[in-house]
Design a protein around this motif. Structure first.
Motif, mmCIF file in Angstrom:
data_model
loop_
_atom_site.group_PDB
_atom_site.id
_atom_site.type_symbol
_atom_site.label_atom_id
_atom_site.label_comp_id
_atom_site.label_asym_id
_atom_site.label_seq_id
_atom_site.Cartn_x
_atom_site.Cartn_y
_atom_site.Cartn_z
ATOM 1 N N TRP A 1 35.877 25.529 48.062
ATOM 2 C CA TRP A 1 34.506 25.503 47.489
ATOM 3 C C TRP A 1 34.053 23.736 47.005
ATOM 4 C CZ3 TRP A 1 31.744 29.341 49.219
ATOM 5 C CH2 TRP A 1 32.188 30.546 49.615
ATOM 6 N N LEU A 2 32.557 23.940 47.416
ATOM 7 C CA LEU A 2 31.662 22.381 46.597
ATOM 8 C C LEU A 2 30.553 23.518 45.752
ATOM 9 C CD1 LEU A 2 32.732 19.906 48.745
ATOM 10 C CD2 LEU A 2 33.213 19.892 46.216
ATOM 11 N N HIS A 3 30.067 23.430 44.871
ATOM 12 C CA HIS A 3 28.603 23.476 44.354
ATOM 13 C C HIS A 3 27.429 21.969 44.582
ATOM 14 C CE1 HIS A 3 25.359 24.255 42.148
ATOM 15 N NE2 HIS A 3 25.242 25.422 42.799
ATOM 16 N N HIS A 4 26.355 22.958 45.399
ATOM 17 C CA HIS A 4 25.779 22.234 45.737
ATOM 18 C C HIS A 4 24.032 22.410 45.358
ATOM 19 C CE1 HIS A 4 28.549 21.489 49.240
ATOM 20 N NE2 HIS A 4 27.999 19.691 49.541
ATOM 21 N N CYS A 5 23.670 21.561 45.341
ATOM 22 C CA CYS A 5 21.901 21.603 44.773
ATOM 23 C C CYS A 5 21.776 20.547 45.180
ATOM 24 C CB CYS A 5 21.677 21.772 43.325
ATOM 25 S SG CYS A 5 22.065 23.020 42.919
ATOM 26 N N ILE A 6 20.557 20.485 46.326
ATOM 27 C CA ILE A 6 19.587 19.079 46.378
ATOM 28 C C ILE A 6 18.208 19.515 45.996
ATOM 29 C CG2 ILE A 6 18.754 18.094 48.507
ATOM 30 C CD1 ILE A 6 21.786 20.063 48.690
ATOM 31 N N THR A 7 17.631 18.261 44.901
ATOM 32 C CA THR A 7 16.628 18.847 44.287
ATOM 33 C C THR A 7 15.337 17.725 45.148
ATOM 34 O OG1 THR A 7 16.895 17.075 42.807
ATOM 35 C CG2 THR A 7 17.574 19.769 42.791
ATOM 36 N N TRP A 8 13.983 17.736 45.364
ATOM 37 C CA TRP A 8 12.873 17.027 46.155
ATOM 38 C C TRP A 8 11.570 17.137 45.079
ATOM 39 C CZ3 TRP A 8 8.880 18.715 48.903
ATOM 40 C CH2 TRP A 8 8.568 17.127 49.486
ATOM 41 N N ALA A 9 10.956 16.180 44.681
ATOM 42 C CA ALA A 9 9.886 16.592 44.761
ATOM 43 C C ALA A 9 8.708 15.809 44.835
ATOM 44 C CB ALA A 9 9.814 16.348 42.737
ATOM 45 N N SER A 10 7.265 15.737 45.897
ATOM 46 C CA SER A 10 6.453 15.360 46.542
ATOM 47 C C SER A 10 5.921 14.445 45.491
ATOM 48 C CB SER A 10 5.018 15.661 47.119
ATOM 49 O OG SER A 10 4.592 15.204 48.074
ATOM 50 N N ARG A 11 6.043 14.521 44.612
ATOM 51 C CA ARG A 11 5.031 13.659 43.812
ATOM 52 C C ARG A 11 4.867 12.656 43.399
ATOM 53 N NH1 ARG A 11 2.438 15.105 37.829
ATOM 54 N NH2 ARG A 11 1.612 13.473 36.995
ATOM 55 N N GLU A 12 6.806 12.045 43.140
ATOM 56 C CA GLU A 12 8.023 11.194 43.031
ATOM 57 C C GLU A 12 8.093 10.812 43.980
ATOM 58 O OE1 GLU A 12 8.406 14.246 41.079
ATOM 59 O OE2 GLU A 12 7.063 13.102 39.170
ATOM 60 N N GLY A 13 8.144 11.475 44.996
ATOM 61 C CA GLY A 13 8.560 11.951 46.296
ATOM 62 C C GLY A 13 10.380 10.743 46.109
ATOM 63 N N THR A 14 11.209 11.460 45.183
ATOM 64 C CA THR A 14 12.496 11.667 45.055
ATOM 65 C C THR A 14 13.283 12.533 45.638
ATOM 66 O OG1 THR A 14 12.039 11.923 42.594
ATOM 67 C CG2 THR A 14 12.182 9.888 43.321
ATOM 68 N N ALA A 15 14.982 12.584 45.862
ATOM 69 C CA ALA A 15 15.729 13.730 45.735
ATOM 70 C C ALA A 15 16.844 13.275 45.282
ATOM 71 C CB ALA A 15 15.526 14.025 47.772
ATOM 72 N N THR A 16 17.813 13.692 44.992
ATOM 73 C CA THR A 16 18.956 14.108 44.202
ATOM 74 C C THR A 16 20.066 14.892 44.825
ATOM 75 O OG1 THR A 16 17.844 12.805 42.144
ATOM 76 C CG2 THR A 16 19.566 13.572 42.186
ATOM 77 N N LEU A 17 20.312 14.684 45.100
ATOM 78 C CA LEU A 17 22.028 15.608 45.089
ATOM 79 C C LEU A 17 23.107 15.698 43.443
ATOM 80 C CD1 LEU A 17 24.102 17.109 47.117
ATOM 81 C CD2 LEU A 17 24.991 14.825 47.632
ATOM 82 N N TRP A 18 22.899 17.116 43.480
ATOM 83 C CA TRP A 18 24.194 17.259 42.564
ATOM 84 C C TRP A 18 25.095 18.136 43.146
ATOM 85 C CZ3 TRP A 18 22.706 17.491 37.029
ATOM 86 C CH2 TRP A 18 21.189 17.244 36.899
#
Length: 218
Positions: free
Chosen positions: A104-121
């Motif tokens: 099992w792996l836990h993933h979170c992907i975040t994205w914000a339009s204002r900064e245009g940045t995405a991050t994988l946790w």
């Protein structure tokens, strides 16, 4: 029964028979398996966080979530495999992975339009932020599914997920680091997603997706 379609709603006895709530099992031999999701709000997003537990079979790139509209097949899509792939408004971003984990792996992907940045946790640890689609807002009125990539031109499904999927949550905001880590540590009392809330958002299990006990937090 395999092959039988199951409707999972807020009051579904099939879903809530499991304590805790079950995981979805997508059989590797069944390419027709997917879950149709009826989100709690329109998928018109200026920011989001998608979190989920997965235990994927090692069969290449596999779709976790796919949101498509008449204008865009890949309005929002996330895949797992040798990399984690993210599509927003048809633009693609890859998060390389150092190793292939069979559990099992836990993933979170975040994205914000204002900064245009995405991050994988991954398992509560953040990777390097990357740039994609600054100023973009996803279009409402599309089709949201788990476990398949929908090609709206052909009306077919491909790149299917094989394995177990659980605790899928989609928020219309970027979760903070403490919130992401709490989800990865399976701490009780965490906020539910306002777009997809596990166990509350109506879903239809199609093509032989099975409900099985959730062992992600054990």
């Amino acid at each position: 029964k395999e092959g039988k379609n199951i409707w999972v709603g807020e009051l579904s006895s099939a879903f809530h028979h499991f304590k805790p709530l079950p995981s979805f099992y997508f059989p590797v031999e069944n390419i027709e398996s997917f879950v149709e999701v009826h989100p709690l709000r329109a998928v018109s997003l200026q920011a989001f966080t998608l979190c989920f537990w997965s235990r994927a079979q090692p069969v290449g790139s596999q779709t976790i979530l796919s949101y498509s509209t008449g204008e865009s097949d890949h309005e929002l899509m996330v895949t797992v495999g040798s990399e984690v792939g993210l599509w927003i408004g048809g633009h693609f971003l890859s998060f390389p992975l150092q190793h292939q984990e069979q559990g099992w792996l836990h993933h979170c992907i975040t994205w914000a339009s204002r900064e245009g940045t995405a991050t994988l946790w991954l398992n509560g640890a953040a990777g390097r932020a990357q740039s994609i689609q600054q100023g973009y807002v996803s279009r409402a009125g599309g089709m949201l599914v788990l476990g398949k990539d929908r090609d709206t031109l052909l009306g077919t499904f491909s790149a299917g997920f094989a394995g177990w999927l659980s605790q899928v949550g989609l928020w219309s905001r970027v979760l903070g680091p403490a919130e992401v880590r709490a989800l990865a540590l399976c701490r009780a009392g965490q906020p539910q997603g306002d777009v997809i809330a596990w166990g509350q958002t109506p879903m239809a299990l199609l093509g032989g997706v099975l409900l099985q006990p959730d062992t992600s937090c054990q």
